[in-house]
Design an enzyme around this catalytic site. Sequence first.
Site, PDB file in Angstrom:
ATOM      1  N   PHE A   1       1.295  -0.522   0.066  1.00  0.00           N
ATOM      2  CA  PHE A   1       0.125  -0.222  -0.592  1.00  0.00           C
ATOM      3  C   PHE A   1       0.862   1.119  -0.070  1.00  0.00           C
ATOM      4  CE2 PHE A   1      -3.783  -2.779   1.278  1.00  0.00           C
ATOM      5  CZ  PHE A   1      -4.276  -2.555   0.689  1.00  0.00           C
ATOM      6  N   SER A   2       0.814   2.059   1.003  1.00  0.00           N
ATOM      7  CA  SER A   2       1.267   3.784   0.949  1.00  0.00           C
ATOM      8  C   SER A   2       2.715   3.928   1.145  1.00  0.00           C
ATOM      9  CB  SER A   2       0.655   4.742   1.297  1.00  0.00           C
ATOM     10  OG  SER A   2      -0.660   5.129   1.289  1.00  0.00           O
ATOM     11  N   VAL A   3       3.282   2.466   1.636  1.00  0.00           N
ATOM     12  CA  VAL A   3       4.300   2.292   1.988  1.00  0.00           C
ATOM     13  C   VAL A   3       5.128   2.387   0.290  1.00  0.00           C
ATOM     14  CG1 VAL A   3       6.434   0.561   2.637  1.00  0.00           C
ATOM     15  CG2 VAL A   3       4.457   0.700   4.171  1.00  0.00           C
TER      16      VAL A   3
ATOM     17  N   LYS B   1       4.851   4.708  -1.473  1.00  0.00           N
ATOM     18  CA  LYS B   1       5.293   6.304  -1.576  1.00  0.00           C
ATOM     19  C   LYS B   1       6.354   6.655  -1.276  1.00  0.00           C
ATOM     20  CE  LYS B   1       0.130   7.899  -0.941  1.00  0.00           C
ATOM     21  NZ  LYS B   1      -0.866   6.716  -0.749  1.00  0.00           N
TER      22      LYS B   1
END
Lengths: 408, 408
Positions: A130-132, A134
């Site tokens: 997921f947003s890791v 980013k």
Amino acid sequence: MAGEVLDGVTSDPVRLGWMAGAPPLPEKRILGARADHMRFPMIRWSYSNMRSFCPTVRVAANGDGTPFPRALRSDLGGVRFTPLGADSETTVEDSLLSAFTDGILVLHRGEVVYERWFGVTGPETRHIAFSVTKSFVGTLVQMLVGEGRIDLAVPVTSVIPELDGSGFGSATIGQVLHMTSALDFSEEYGNPNSGIGAYSAALGLTPRPASYTGPHNLWDYLTTVPGAGTHGEQFVYRTPNTDVLAWIITRVTGQPFAEVLSERLWQPLGMLGDADLIVDEIGSPFAGGGLNLRLEDLARFGEALRLGGLGVIPASDVERIRQGGEPERFNKQGYPLLGGWSYGSQWWHAHDNHGCFSARGIHGQTLWIDPVAEMVVARFASHPTAANGANDPHSLPAWRALAEALMA
Amino acid sequence: MAGEVLDGVTSDPVRLGWMAGAPPLPEKRILGARADHMRFPMIRWSYSNMRSFCPTVRVAANGDGTPFPRALRSDLGGVRFTPLGADSETTVEDSLLSAFTDGILVLHRGEVVYERWFGVTGPETRHIAFSVTKSFVGTLVQMLVGEGRIDLAVPVTSVIPELDGSGFGSATIGQVLHMTSALDFSEEYGNPNSGIGAYSAALGLTPRPASYTGPHNLWDYLTTVPGAGTHGEQFVYRTPNTDVLAWIITRVTGQPFAEVLSERLWQPLGMLGDADLIVDEIGSPFAGGGLNLRLEDLARFGEALRLGGLGVIPASDVERIRQGGEPERFNKQGYPLLGGWSYGSQWWHAHDNHGCFSARGIHGQTLWIDPVAEMVVARFASHPTAANGANDPHSLPAWRALAEALMA
């Protein structure tokens, strides 16, 4: 099971028999067409198997990676701490179940000192980050800044003219990088009418309703995000910023995002395995959250950051990343457990006395770097609640307690 | 381009710009939702990128593979031969374009003597193998036969009771393996009302019509295939036989098919890279044609067969495979260019004076093993016509001419 609340033990996907058998029993099937793969408790299986639900592309490793040495310490699971807001102590081991952990690796001075796996997740699993994701994107941006190929001071539209007229049109690349762009977009998970709901529909991670008339890919979607307010005034966490960054990376390098990620990080860092990157229907990367990778490769990324980039990420770029963002702009977001933190370069910065910084993704995905304790924690999870506020009360003090145990 | 007939050169996917740019121009997009990825000339791009259209699972390599040594011969492209039914000679090099070749590797005595890549396909590409996949399945079946875990003489229903009542119900596993089962099923590509059309709809390789009420996975589909005639009388090429075999392998081993393929072939043979296996919506393997692999790994499989299995596939199992099937049962199928051939253990056997045998997939996928010439040819292609009768007039004499050149 109606009415039963499943915990970290009773939701174990092996115990529940998801997708087991040839074929699985009908009631044990996780069907993408029903969006089962995004609902608890099925996520305890699906987050370790996302490529069987989504179109993906390969992020190629070199094939020459070597695992970190193991120096496992049997005492670390028993390390005690008091969760935030709790009256009594718990242990690191027990907190793993509270966080619905799928896997955890703790590195100390480059050796694996603690390693646990749960359910269907193991060392070879590519688990969704997921947003890791980013923080990989932000790191690539800073590398291109260091090379003079991206200028954070210029408007986004100087690289992506298509975004003229959208909320991004008047923002600088730096504002997008640090998420201080001012957009009419709400990151409210589970609400199909929220910004993130529209984003997800464009991405196509779950089936679109038959009546859907919106954009069919992320880049078309980004051109539709309206502005609201003044850029640069405050940090607000909004996923589409990252997809703008990936679009910029792609445009600036002339290469597909997965290729840039492979050539600049996966191969030179000696990652153990290829990663799977979710893409939309025209092959654009789900840069806001679509990376699926081995947990040890996530830890390796953290270790590289801890050690100043290892010559792969230039040290001056790592330094700019570690400066973080501005806590006063961050505090307006009002995260009750993250007072004094900041968000900068797509990383979360605690600004504590250990200089900790972190990559965070919904449902408990974590990369935690504690430079003073020379510790890196990488964790995959499938917590029923998306927002990390649900596991932070256990996780944040657990990382601190582990750090202190390692420094003792 | 209306009315223009694209050839091997003018259909080059780089030249046509498919999926190029960020984002690709609308007219250059290959959309799974429109089934573009299964239509020429888009297949020249999509067959090298199937995981971005389909759900897949990983077939894990060990990571310790080493490439074949290169001993490239500049003369082989110029080897001359007369295509079947033609008046004049052509060259191997020219025939590659006639076959819409995406990549070709020729091994002689375990060294790569000829290697060419076209379009978007390269050494790291995982290209769809289509029915070449079947020969991997047949090999695994013979390995399990050798271990006494599969008995070819027993009815299919003794392992898969669910198939009782289907056309497979009264067939033996051996009849399914050699494709002499008698089914009401036509392998007529491009006709949605044919057997293969119904199979594809169940698999979900292309979007199902909104009115679709049929099965939603391959195993449910297999239970619906009717019988017609008497088993064992003649060979008829019908893809679902292979999916029955994969189901049997899965049931007998208690492991997912991709895991069996990895543990028994991919890892011990030292394949260079993971493969991508297309799955249906409940994760069942598209065993009839869903393997996507590196071309050199396909060549490695051929070389292992040529050399008696290399201790990975027991020599006695290889021997049973190389016995082939019965030409008299094969000839009833009436392949004009394959007189005297047979199909056995999911392999094609030429029964020529070189003892050649082959794995074949639609649109030109080929593994050709010539034991006398100590030669293996592996080719990926994206020919506009599915049936290999379209490229055999060039390909078969080309392999023979190459063999003779290598033996000279």
